[in-house]
Design a protein around this motif. Sequence first.
Motif, PDB file in Angstrom:
ATOM      1  N   GLY A 251       1.374  -1.259  -0.060  1.00  0.00           N
ATOM      2  CA  GLY A 251       0.064   0.323  -0.199  1.00  0.00           C
ATOM      3  C   GLY A 251       0.932   0.899   0.312  1.00  0.00           C
ATOM      4  N   TRP A 252       2.077   1.266  -0.389  1.00  0.00           N
ATOM      5  CA  TRP A 252       2.913   2.380  -0.474  1.00  0.00           C
ATOM      6  C   TRP A 252       3.125   2.968   0.690  1.00  0.00           C
ATOM      7  CZ3 TRP A 252      -0.231   0.753  -4.182  1.00  0.00           C
ATOM      8  CH2 TRP A 252       0.327   0.222  -5.704  1.00  0.00           C
ATOM      9  N   VAL A 253       3.565   2.331   2.077  1.00  0.00           N
ATOM     10  CA  VAL A 253       3.901   2.751   2.682  1.00  0.00           C
ATOM     11  C   VAL A 253       5.338   2.214   3.437  1.00  0.00           C
ATOM     12  CG1 VAL A 253       3.546   2.487   5.643  1.00  0.00           C
ATOM     13  CG2 VAL A 253       1.448   2.491   4.416  1.00  0.00           C
ATOM     14  N   LEU A 254       5.976   3.333   4.127  1.00  0.00           N
ATOM     15  CA  LEU A 254       7.135   2.978   4.782  1.00  0.00           C
ATOM     16  C   LEU A 254       7.505   2.610   5.981  1.00  0.00           C
ATOM     17  CD1 LEU A 254       9.191   5.849   2.936  1.00  0.00           C
ATOM     18  CD2 LEU A 254       8.766   3.224   2.206  1.00  0.00           C
TER      19      LEU A 254
ATOM     20  N   GLY B 143      14.524   6.093  18.388  1.00  0.00           N
ATOM     21  CA  GLY B 143      13.445   4.564  18.577  1.00  0.00           C
ATOM     22  C   GLY B 143      12.233   5.013  18.063  1.00  0.00           C
ATOM     23  N   ARG B 144      12.453   6.151  18.072  1.00  0.00           N
ATOM     24  CA  ARG B 144      10.367   6.342  17.479  1.00  0.00           C
ATOM     25  C   ARG B 144      10.174   5.507  16.059  1.00  0.00           C
ATOM     26  NH1 ARG B 144       9.864  13.026  16.270  1.00  0.00           N
ATOM     27  NH2 ARG B 144      12.212  12.127  15.581  1.00  0.00           N
ATOM     28  N   MET B 145       8.889   5.118  16.224  1.00  0.00           N
ATOM     29  CA  MET B 145       8.503   4.080  15.427  1.00  0.00           C
ATOM     30  C   MET B 145       7.030   5.056  14.348  1.00  0.00           C
ATOM     31  SD  MET B 145       9.509   0.925  16.562  1.00  0.00           S
ATOM     32  CE  MET B 145       7.658   0.099  17.351  1.00  0.00           C
ATOM     33  N   GLY B 146       7.130   4.410  13.108  1.00  0.00           N
ATOM     34  CA  GLY B 146       6.190   5.605  12.520  1.00  0.00           C
ATOM     35  C   GLY B 146       5.204   5.032  11.254  1.00  0.00           C
ATOM     36  N   ASP B 147       4.528   5.126  10.782  1.00  0.00           N
ATOM     37  CA  ASP B 147       4.175   5.239   8.955  1.00  0.00           C
ATOM     38  C   ASP B 147       4.317   6.014   8.065  1.00  0.00           C
ATOM     39  OD1 ASP B 147       4.317   2.437   9.522  1.00  0.00           O
ATOM     40  OD2 ASP B 147       2.312   2.420  10.093  1.00  0.00           O
ATOM     41  N   PHE B 148       4.331   6.339   6.914  1.00  0.00           N
ATOM     42  CA  PHE B 148       4.885   6.539   6.783  1.00  0.00           C
ATOM     43  C   PHE B 148       4.322   6.514   4.301  1.00  0.00           C
ATOM     44  CE2 PHE B 148       6.048  10.340   2.498  1.00  0.00           C
ATOM     45  CZ  PHE B 148       5.846  11.354   3.845  1.00  0.00           C
ATOM     46  N   ASP B 149       2.878   7.411   4.737  1.00  0.00           N
ATOM     47  CA  ASP B 149       2.319   7.331   4.065  1.00  0.00           C
ATOM     48  C   ASP B 149       2.359   7.374   1.834  1.00  0.00           C
ATOM     49  OD1 ASP B 149       0.298   6.299   1.936  1.00  0.00           O
ATOM     50  OD2 ASP B 149      -0.640   7.081   2.464  1.00  0.00           O
ATOM     51  N   VAL B 150       3.732   7.026   1.131  1.00  0.00           N
ATOM     52  CA  VAL B 150       4.168   7.408   0.203  1.00  0.00           C
ATOM     53  C   VAL B 150       3.108   7.669  -1.262  1.00  0.00           C
ATOM     54  CG1 VAL B 150       5.842   7.278  -1.886  1.00  0.00           C
ATOM     55  CG2 VAL B 150       6.267   6.606   0.806  1.00  0.00           C
ATOM     56  N   SER B 151       1.518   7.260  -0.714  1.00  0.00           N
ATOM     57  CA  SER B 151       1.001   7.459  -2.074  1.00  0.00           C
ATOM     58  C   SER B 151       0.427   8.644  -2.514  1.00  0.00           C
ATOM     59  CB  SER B 151      -0.431   6.082  -1.868  1.00  0.00           C
ATOM     60  OG  SER B 151      -1.071   6.870  -0.724  1.00  0.00           O
ATOM     61  N   PRO B 152       0.377   9.636  -1.691  1.00  0.00           N
ATOM     62  CA  PRO B 152      -0.018  11.078  -2.181  1.00  0.00           C
ATOM     63  C   PRO B 152       1.590  11.334  -3.132  1.00  0.00           C
ATOM     64  CG  PRO B 152      -0.325  10.743  -0.033  1.00  0.00           C
ATOM     65  CD  PRO B 152       0.295   9.489  -0.115  1.00  0.00           C
ATOM     66  N   TYR B 153       1.886  11.084  -2.875  1.00  0.00           N
ATOM     67  CA  TYR B 153       3.430  11.892  -3.512  1.00  0.00           C
ATOM     68  C   TYR B 153       3.127  10.367  -4.927  1.00  0.00           C
ATOM     69  CZ  TYR B 153       5.137  13.570   0.646  1.00  0.00           C
ATOM     70  OH  TYR B 153       5.630  14.267   1.313  1.00  0.00           O
ATOM     71  N   LEU B 154       2.820  10.065  -5.609  1.00  0.00           N
ATOM     72  CA  LEU B 154       2.479   9.137  -7.077  1.00  0.00           C
ATOM     73  C   LEU B 154       2.587   9.888  -7.863  1.00  0.00           C
ATOM     74  CD1 LEU B 154       1.439   5.659  -5.850  1.00  0.00           C
ATOM     75  CD2 LEU B 154       4.212   6.225  -6.017  1.00  0.00           C
ATOM     76  N   GLU B 155       1.752  11.049  -7.567  1.00  0.00           N
ATOM     77  CA  GLU B 155       1.452  11.961  -8.810  1.00  0.00           C
ATOM     78  C   GLU B 155       2.016  12.365  -9.878  1.00  0.00           C
ATOM     79  OE1 GLU B 155      -0.690  15.786  -6.944  1.00  0.00           O
ATOM     80  OE2 GLU B 155      -1.874  13.665  -5.885  1.00  0.00           O
ATOM     81  N   TYR B 156       3.241  13.172  -8.908  1.00  0.00           N
ATOM     82  CA  TYR B 156       4.156  13.642  -9.522  1.00  0.00           C
ATOM     83  C   TYR B 156       5.603  13.280 -10.235  1.00  0.00           C
ATOM     84  CZ  TYR B 156       3.104  16.601  -5.503  1.00  0.00           C
ATOM     85  OH  TYR B 156       2.389  17.652  -4.655  1.00  0.00           O
ATOM     86  N   GLU B 157       5.849  13.319 -11.407  1.00  0.00           N
ATOM     87  CA  GLU B 157       6.951  12.402 -12.106  1.00  0.00           C
ATOM     88  C   GLU B 157       8.352  11.855 -11.491  1.00  0.00           C
ATOM     89  OE1 GLU B 157       8.996  13.433 -15.836  1.00  0.00           O
ATOM     90  OE2 GLU B 157       7.496  15.178 -15.663  1.00  0.00           O
ATOM     91  N   ALA B 158       8.240  12.179 -10.587  1.00  0.00           N
ATOM     92  CA  ALA B 158       9.523  11.902 -10.039  1.00  0.00           C
ATOM     93  C   ALA B 158       8.761  10.435  -9.848  1.00  0.00           C
ATOM     94  CB  ALA B 158      10.549  12.713  -9.012  1.00  0.00           C
ATOM     95  N   PHE B 159       7.725  10.055  -8.658  1.00  0.00           N
ATOM     96  CA  PHE B 159       7.900   8.769  -7.978  1.00  0.00           C
ATOM     97  C   PHE B 159       6.972   8.538  -9.089  1.00  0.00           C
ATOM     98  CE2 PHE B 159       8.399  11.867  -4.914  1.00  0.00           C
ATOM     99  CZ  PHE B 159       9.169  11.340  -3.198  1.00  0.00           C
ATOM    100  N   GLU B 160       6.401   8.542  -9.623  1.00  0.00           N
ATOM    101  CA  GLU B 160       5.593   7.192 -11.018  1.00  0.00           C
ATOM    102  C   GLU B 160       6.399   5.833 -11.106  1.00  0.00           C
ATOM    103  OE1 GLU B 160       4.227   9.179 -14.959  1.00  0.00           O
ATOM    104  OE2 GLU B 160       3.429  11.280 -13.443  1.00  0.00           O
ATOM    105  N   PRO B 161       7.497   5.828 -11.412  1.00  0.00           N
ATOM    106  CA  PRO B 161       7.973   4.554 -11.439  1.00  0.00           C
ATOM    107  C   PRO B 161       7.494   3.634 -10.828  1.00  0.00           C
ATOM    108  CG  PRO B 161       9.586   5.941 -11.990  1.00  0.00           C
ATOM    109  CD  PRO B 161       8.590   6.742 -11.284  1.00  0.00           C
TER     110      PRO B 161
END
Length: 88
Positions: free
Chosen positions: A11-14, A21-39
Amino acid sequence: MRIAKITPQPGWVLSIVADDGRMGDFDVSPYLEYEAFEPLKNHTEFLKISNGGYFVEWDCGADLSADTIEARWRLVGKAEPQATAQNG
């Protein structure tokens, strides 16, 4: 923030562990609309990620800074702090 560990998830989450020690999730999916992230729409390409400590970068050249990640991630917990030395 310095990134100690990064693990791509479905689901395009990191999943990220910071050096403090902090742990978290980052959603990359909003960036997929940008040309650099399309691949990265191809999940196989999404998995080809490198940890630069203060940034993450994919083989296609797309990257995100640790500052961007820290500003938009969802904290999920805290682990033991990681050593600051990089593994070979």
